[in-house]
Design an enzyme around this catalytic site. Structure first.
Site, PDB file in Angstrom:
ATOM      1  N   GLU A 282      65.518  27.656  36.267  1.00  0.00           N
ATOM      2  CA  GLU A 282      66.341  27.142  36.746  1.00  0.00           C
ATOM      3  C   GLU A 282      67.566  26.902  36.379  1.00  0.00           C
ATOM      4  OE1 GLU A 282      65.139  26.032  40.450  1.00  0.00           O
ATOM      5  OE2 GLU A 282      66.976  25.791  39.518  1.00  0.00           O
ATOM      6  N   ASP A 415      60.191  35.952  45.498  1.00  0.00           N
ATOM      7  CA  ASP A 415      61.486  36.700  46.573  1.00  0.00           C
ATOM      8  C   ASP A 415      62.309  37.060  44.556  1.00  0.00           C
ATOM      9  OD1 ASP A 415      61.936  33.750  44.266  1.00  0.00           O
ATOM     10  OD2 ASP A 415      63.241  32.689  46.119  1.00  0.00           O
ATOM     11  N   GLU A 524      62.712  25.007  56.165  1.00  0.00           N
ATOM     12  CA  GLU A 524      62.370  24.828  55.086  1.00  0.00           C
ATOM     13  C   GLU A 524      61.310  26.651  55.190  1.00  0.00           C
ATOM     14  OE1 GLU A 524      61.939  25.160  51.237  1.00  0.00           O
ATOM     15  OE2 GLU A 524      63.365  24.844  52.787  1.00  0.00           O
ATOM     16  N   GLU A 549      70.096  30.964  51.442  1.00  0.00           N
ATOM     17  CA  GLU A 549      70.051  32.395  51.947  1.00  0.00           C
ATOM     18  C   GLU A 549      70.295  33.080  53.347  1.00  0.00           C
ATOM     19  OE1 GLU A 549      68.222  30.851  48.562  1.00  0.00           O
ATOM     20  OE2 GLU A 549      67.912  29.790  50.941  1.00  0.00           O
ATOM     21  N   THR A 635      70.609  35.405  41.637  1.00  0.00           N
ATOM     22  CA  THR A 635      70.453  34.845  42.470  1.00  0.00           C
ATOM     23  C   THR A 635      71.514  33.389  42.795  1.00  0.00           C
ATOM     24  OG1 THR A 635      68.401  34.355  43.366  1.00  0.00           O
ATOM     25  CG2 THR A 635      68.198  33.560  40.725  1.00  0.00           C
TER      26      THR A 635
END
EC number: 3.2.1.-
Length: 655
Positions: A282, A415, A524, A549, A635
């Site tokens: 993160e 992902d 979700e 996304e 990302t």
């Protein structure tokens, strides 16, 4: 055993004790006379027996049934019901159903939590540390003394070399020739209706930013309902996530005053010199990525300096036997560990596989190849492993360098690894052929084993667990539509149109997941079983936390096809956000997208400003704003320029 029999191990008259007893043994056998005096071998045997007894008692506490209740109720003298709710939300893609166990995807601050989560997390950490210590002790006891000594010397040498590398070349950063920016500033859209919609999205950004500034300035995120600051444990004590995440969005939206106040805060207040355990993943995608992006857009040296400084702080995460980094790192002590819930303390594919783009740029900006070396070693480890059915499992043990359980997902836990394979090749100006091969091999296996069609023709990506499919698709997985389309132009012969069509089908499925809710915003996770299609069936999968996304895939599909339905779908998302997520103090996630009355989670995620609003703005902009052939999005939607072939290779700073 009589108490007097144990006393000689710890104390004896005239200060003999353990040390005295050993000294006597070496000097001439027995010391003194009588039943209280033992030979050295007898003392050693008694010590072993005593140690075994203590270990047995200690182990029983943790491994007997209901040991968690014993610890919480007896040792801590407290009831789980009295413990404060956990703010700890580990991992970038823990399964949605794990939220009830105190786990969550990255940023899932709105997910319902377990009141005993803090206690359970502490217990899991204790067990993990205890098991690791026992394993390491067993492995050490099996080695010869000279091997142990050699390992100690090698570890000291490795630490010394890393410290030297960290010191050299970072105090005075080398000059960087910034190529003229292509498409960083654009013109207004010619179509008045499109121009009006884009201006509306800019107004949304102002609403989100101004309320963050008013109620949570300097904190990581905003609580828009209660109007205060919010900080996730993902960032430790590092503050300002929203400020750093929003920098490039402010820049491309021409919010100059706001960009300048954000830059001033970074210069004066962004501090990494603290005792803080952070998520390496993160912090990398949000802070390192945000700072690098701001540097390339503005040319302001403070952003490069801070990015490299933080990159150096993250390097100790790679101090594992395999070089696969820890998920969590104390940036002061350099001590790392993995999430306790991650398959026996394994590293997660989407975490260690989502460092490549930023670390390649860190080497370029610092003049030191150490960052690139670290992420290229990850490639080496992965390429040396057998892939079950050509697939990459989500868990890898950093000590053994081997896969853990065989769970494969293109959503949470997996992902962005696949995303970064494709983008590493594109960012290298298509010279990184290894990344290209790994990407197309991976998506071939994904299409064979994971991609399915529902009865009514919706294409979805299931999860693979030891050969069995779970017909569930997460909101996080919806990025894949854009990924397939972005890579289509360079696909193996004859597959370009196929991958473009596959991207369009995934976009349609994700749009359906939005369209089948009351709020017109997606859950979700949604399922395809028992007659259900693209609908969440479990309560802990029905929330929406301002995720990007789906609109990310709309952006790529619009840029690559110019099919007007993608602008239509994007505007539907804008209207839903305004109707259901906008509050006076900013924007909040929803606890249930199917419920007719809004129940807010009271968190304005930093990625809402970094990603969701940026992608929406780009959909209603002309293609010459950040053209895809010149820019790569990490990302977190932070902008990284393509490193063209004529840029010199990174040179080692030998000073």
């Amino acid at each position: 055993m009589p108490a007097g029999g144990l006393l000689p191990l710890f104390s004896s008259p005239a200060g003999s004790g353990l040390g005295g007893g050993l000294g006597g043994g070496l000097g001439g056998g027995r010391k003194g006379s009588g039943p209280a005096a033992f030979r050295l071998t007898e003392k050693f045997v008694l010590l072993l027996v005593f140690s075994a007894f203590i270990t047995l008692c200690f182990g029983a506490i943790f491994f007997l049934p209901d040991s968690s209740k014993l610890l919480s109720g007896v040792l801590f003298h407290s009831s789980p019901a009295l413990q404060p709710p956990a703010d700890r939300k580990p991992g970038p893609g823990a399964r949605a159903e794990d939220a009830a166990d105190g786990r969550a995807r990255r940023g899932e601050e709105g997910a319902p939590g377990d009141p005993a989560a803090a206690v359970e997390d502490n217990l899991a950490r204790i067990r993990e540390n205890h098991e690791r210590a026992l394993r390491e002790a067993k492995e050490t006891l099996q080695k010869l003394p000279e091997e142990i000594q050699r390992d100690i010397l090698m570890e000291k040498e490795k630490v010394a070399q890393d410290q030297l590398s960290n010191r050299v070349g970072f105090k005075m950063l080398p000059p960087v020739d910034l190529a003229p920016l292509v498409g960083a500033i654009d013109r207004e859209p010619a179509d008045a209706a499109i121009r009006e919609k884009r201006e509306k999205i800019k107004e949304m950004m102002k609403h989100a930013w101004n309320n963050y500034k008013r109620y949570a300035w300097g904190k990581n995120e905003l609580k828009p309902v209660s109007k205060g600051g919010h900080s996730s444990s993902l960032f430790g004590n590092i503050q300002g996530a929203t400020i750093v995440d929003a920098l490039d969005t402010l820049f491309i939206m021409k919010m100059k005053d706001e960009f300048e106040e954000a830059k001033a805060w970074v210069d004066e207040n962004l501090n990494f010199n603290m005792n803080a355990e952070v998520s390496v993943f993160e912090v990398n995608i949000r802070f390192v990525g945000g700072l690098i992006s701001a540097y390339y857009l503005s040319g302001e040296e403070i952003f490069r300096k801070k990015a490299v400084e933080l990159g150096v702080k993250l390097l100790p995460a790679f101090h594992t036997p395999s070089g696969i980094p820890w998920a969590l790192l104390n940036i002061k002590s350099g001590i790392g560990r993995n999430w306790p819930w991650a398959s026996g303390g394994s590293s997660i594919l989407a975490e260690f596989g989502t460092l490549h783009l930023e670390f390649i740029h860190l080497s370029y900006l610092s003049g030191n190849p150490i960052f690139a070396d670290k992420v290229m070693n990850i490639r080496t480890v992965l390429n040396n492993l057998e892939k079950p059915q050509g697939l990459y499992p989500n868990y890898l043990n950093p000590n053994s360098g081997q896969w853990a359980q065989y769970h494969v997902s293109v959503g949470g836990l997996g992902d962005s690894f696949y995303e970064y394979l494709l983008k590493a090749w594109l960012m290298s100006d298509k010279t990184d052929l290894q990344a290209k091969k790994m990407y197309f091999d991976a998506i071939k296996a994904i299409e064979t084993h994971l991609i399915r069609k529902s009865r009514n023709g919706l294409t979805y990506i299931a999860e693979w667990k030891g050969g069995l499919l779970e017909h569930k698709m997460g909101h996080l997985t919806c990025f894949a539509g854009g990924m397939f389309a972005l890579g289509a132009d360079n696909a193996p012969e004859g597959l370009t149109q196929h991958y473009l069509q596959l991207g369009a089908e995934i976009a349609r499925t994700c749009h359906e997941s939005y369209n089948r809710t009351f709020a017109k915003l997606g859950p979700e996770a949604f399922r395809f079983d028992g007659g259900v299609e693209a609908i969440a069936t479990r309560q802990n999968e029905k929330y929406y936390i301002l995720r990007p996304e789906v609109v990310e895939t709309y952006m790529y599909m619009w840029r690559l096809t110019h099919d007007p339905k993608y602008r239509k779908w994007a505007w539907e998302a804008v209207e839903a956000l305004e109707k259901h997520c906008r509050v006076k103090g900013g924007y909040s996630g929803l606890r249930d997208v199917y419920f007719h009355k809004e129940s807010y989670d009271d968190v304005q995620q930093s990625f809402f400003l970094a990603e969701t609003l940026k992608y929406l703005y780009l959909i209603f902009s002309d293609d010459d704003l950040l053209p895809l052939e010149h820019w790569i999005f990490n990302t977190e939607a932070h902008l990284l320029p393509v490193l063209s072939r004529d840029i010199k290779k990174v040179e080692v700073n030998e000073k």
